[in-house]
Design an enzyme around this catalytic site. Structure first.
Site, PDB file in Angstrom:
ATOM      1  N   GLU A  35       8.711 -19.725   0.213  1.00  0.00           N
ATOM      2  CA  GLU A  35       8.571 -18.728   1.278  1.00  0.00           C
ATOM      3  C   GLU A  35       9.088 -19.334   2.578  1.00  0.00           C
ATOM      4  OE1 GLU A  35       7.615 -15.340   1.763  1.00  0.00           O
ATOM      5  OE2 GLU A  35       8.327 -15.963   3.734  1.00  0.00           O
ATOM      6  N   GLY A  40       2.236 -13.781   2.164  1.00  0.00           N
ATOM      7  CA  GLY A  40       1.769 -12.410   2.414  1.00  0.00           C
ATOM      8  C   GLY A  40       2.899 -11.466   2.763  1.00  0.00           C
ATOM      9  N   THR A  42       5.911  -9.145   4.400  1.00  0.00           N
ATOM     10  CA  THR A  42       5.878  -8.049   5.371  1.00  0.00           C
ATOM     11  C   THR A  42       4.480  -7.446   5.416  1.00  0.00           C
ATOM     12  OG1 THR A  42       8.183  -7.553   4.862  1.00  0.00           O
ATOM     13  CG2 THR A  42       6.916  -5.814   5.958  1.00  0.00           C
ATOM     14  N   LYS A  52      -2.510  -0.944   9.901  1.00  0.00           N
ATOM     15  CA  LYS A  52      -3.772  -0.220   9.668  1.00  0.00           C
ATOM     16  C   LYS A  52      -4.859  -0.679  10.641  1.00  0.00           C
ATOM     17  CE  LYS A  52      -1.372   1.581   7.440  1.00  0.00           C
ATOM     18  NZ  LYS A  52       0.013   1.408   6.960  1.00  0.00           N
ATOM     19  N   ALA A 119      15.271 -20.202   0.608  1.00  0.00           N
ATOM     20  CA  ALA A 119      15.837 -20.502  -0.713  1.00  0.00           C
ATOM     21  C   ALA A 119      17.228 -19.905  -0.842  1.00  0.00           C
ATOM     22  CB  ALA A 119      14.938 -19.923  -1.794  1.00  0.00           C
ATOM     23  N   GLY A 275      13.787   3.668   8.573  1.00  0.00           N
ATOM     24  CA  GLY A 275      13.841   3.208   7.198  1.00  0.00           C
ATOM     25  C   GLY A 275      13.960   1.699   7.109  1.00  0.00           C
ATOM     26  N   HIS A 447     -22.880  13.812  -4.327  1.00  0.00           N
ATOM     27  CA  HIS A 447     -23.033  14.723  -3.194  1.00  0.00           C
ATOM     28  C   HIS A 447     -23.771  14.016  -2.070  1.00  0.00           C
ATOM     29  CE1 HIS A 447     -23.564  18.450  -1.019  1.00  0.00           C
ATOM     30  NE2 HIS A 447     -24.841  18.127  -0.862  1.00  0.00           N
TER      31      HIS A 447
END
Ligand code: FAD
Ligand code: NAD
Length: 468
Positions: A35, A40, A42, A52, A119, A275, A447
């Site tokens: 990495e 983790g 994006t 969020k 890489a 996009g 309920h």
């Protein structure tokens, strides 16, 4: 530096890559993951989770503002609410920090070796990684490309233009002050999720969309409640409008409506969300002979590319570019490499848009089911007839179920409503398990919960809804 040899090498530690590596490690496969940024990908660092967090903070703030303005039917009062966006961002960074550390810990626990650096393939079995301490060569029997995606840049609005006025979602998710005027280009997932959040934080938001509708991926019945919320928050939405670039003094966004009217949109920040594109460059694709599927890497039902021993998962392989699709592919590839027989046999990939209200779609929409030349039954139940929704002041929206008319097999489930993302588990499970309308109607739903609208929508399709 001594060469590393392994059975599995994963390039990219986003949701596709890290899940693949963890599962492979669990299965005893000798695995290395490379990495170049943080574990983790994006999703955890600049995507799903931080967005969020900001959406949630904005929502809480907007509720408090409404209370202070006396717009609260429950009788709650508040005085002078304010937001310290720098603190909000620090809270968000704390969450992403915990999660990325958690991923690194899970990789280690599974016995996966982590190499930090960029890489680059030398050939189909060898990769060289530029690390801080020099070049690390890794030879592997199997390699998984999980390099993800990056935001699309508009030539007329390059990121960083006009003194960092033009930003991508990454820039928006690290702002420490609420822009007074925010222009958003693109009314898709990110434009609407973040556009709504900044409107709630107090920005005057204008959204410019090239097509003649918002969220073109979802049918208009599902997007109408979001359109109403945008209007209520004072967000101006310019549909069928093309952006032309920045004004000569860099202060405004220039656009042209479908009828040829020139628009000058004053903006402190311009968020471009038109996009994402797969990351197919920068890792030595030119050294390989990989078939493409348009702009994506071509894969088969086992995520195999056209070269033996090379797999690809996640956003680099196509739509929908969603974290849970990447994870499911990554998990499957790990099992295949370990010798298990697996292939992609998922019935549906749920899609959730975290707008206000939230939209969810699993399986076929009514139009898609009809296009597949099926006789269908549709049952739709509004949250305005759901007790729990009333207690949450969340009566906008509905649940809709689409089923075959002959045997009542459920083909698709959609909905729009506050907090409806949490129903995605029930919706996806119903389709994955091959549920019929009678199975959903016959399941006791607790309920009072919003999930009762799911059972009622199935009952409605069967012709005997109870609460409407
Ligand atoms: P990525 O997460 O992009 O990870 C790829 C990784 O590969 C990166 O860490 C990158 O640094 C690394 N890499 C690339 N090239 C190399 C190389 N040569 N060497 C080493 N490492 C390399 N999806 C959802 O499902 N739900 C959501 O709510 C959601 N919200 C989003 C919000 C925003 C603002 C954005 C931008 C995206 C959102 N997404 C969401 C999409 C989701 O983030 C992606 O679908 C998901 O991250 C794709 O996972 P991936 O593993 O394919 O790639
Ligand atoms: P998107 O594809 O969702 O929306 C892009 C929008 O921009 C479209 O409505 C398109 O018509 C419009 N557009 C394109 N060119 C334009 C132009 N020149 N001028 C004006 N409008 C233009 O893309 P996004 O919002 O950037 O999100 C990228 C991807 O990230 C999504 O497709 C999705 O896969 C993923 N994502 C998912 C979630 C989620 O699951 N909740 C959230 C955010 C992002």
């Amino acid at each position: 530096m001594k060469e590393i040899t392994c059975k599995l090498l994963v390039i990219g530690a986003g949701p596709g890559g890290y899940v693949c590596a963890i599962r492979a490690g669990q299965l005893g496969v000798d695995t290395v993951i490379v990495e170049m940024a943080k574990p983790g990908g994006t999703c955890l660092n600049i995507g799903c989770i931080p967005s969020k967090a900001i959406i949630h903070a904005a929502d809480d703030f907007a509720k408090t503002v409404a209370m202070a303005a006396g717009r609260n039917a429950m009788g709650i009062k508040a005085d002078n609410p304010a937001i310290d966006l720098a603190k909000t961002m620090a809270w968000k960074d704390g969450i992403t920090g915990r999660l990325t550390l958690g991923v690194a810990g899970l990789l280690k626990k599974a016995g996966v070796k982590i190499v930090v650096g960029r890489a680059k393939f030398r050939d189909g079995k060898t990769v060289a990684v530029e690390t801080e301490t020099g070049e690390q060569v890794i030879r592997a029997e199997n390699i998984v490309i999980a390099t993800g995606s990056a935001p699309v840049e508009l030539p007329v609005l390059p990121f960083g233009a006009s003194g960092a006025k033009v930003i991508s979602s990454t820039g928006a998710l690290s702002l420490t002050e609420v822009p007074q005027k925010l222009a958003v280009v693109g009314a898709g997932y990110i434009g609407l999720e973040l556009g709504l959040a900044f409107a709630k934080l107090g920005s005057k938001v204008t959204i410019v969309e090239a097509l003649d509708r918002i969220l073109p991926l979802y049918d208009t019945q599902l997007t109408q409640p979001v359109g109403r919320r945008l209007a209520a928050l004072g967000v101006e939405v310019l549909l069928g409008t093309k952006v032309k670039g920045l004004s000569s003094n860099g202060e405004a966004l220039l656009a042209e409506t479908g009828s040829g009217e020139e628009k000058r949109i004053a903006a402190d920040k311009i968020l471009v969300t038109v996009g994402r594109k797969p990351v197919t460059e920068g890792w030595g694709r030119e050294e390989l002979e990989l078939d493409m599927d348009g702009r994506f890497l071509r894969i088969d039902e086992q995520c195999r590319t056209s070269m033996r021993g090379i797999y690809a998962v996640g956003d680099v392989t196509g739509e929908p570019m969603l974290a849970h699709r990447a994870m499911a592919q990554g998990e499957m590839v790990a099992e295949i490499v370990s010798g298990k027989r697996r292939s992609w046999d998922k019935r549906a990939i749920p899609a959730v848009c975290f707008t206000d209200p939230e939209i969810i779609s699993v399986g076929m929409s009514p139009d898609e089911a009809r296009a597949a030349s099926r006789e269908i039954k549709i049952g739709q139940f509004p949250f305005s007839a759901n007790g729990r929704a009333m207690t949450l002041s969340a009566e906008e929206g509905f649940v809709r179920v689409v089923a075959r008319a002959d045997n009542h097999l459920v083909l698709g489930i959609q909905g729009v409503g506050a907090g409806i993302s949490e129903l995605s588990a029930a919706f996806a499970l119903a389709i994955e398990m091959g549920a019929r309308l009678e199975d959903i109607a016959g399941t006791i739903h607790a309920h009072p919960t919003q999930s009762e609208a799911f059972a009622e929508s199935a009952l409605k399709a069967l012709g005997h809804a109870l609460h409407i």
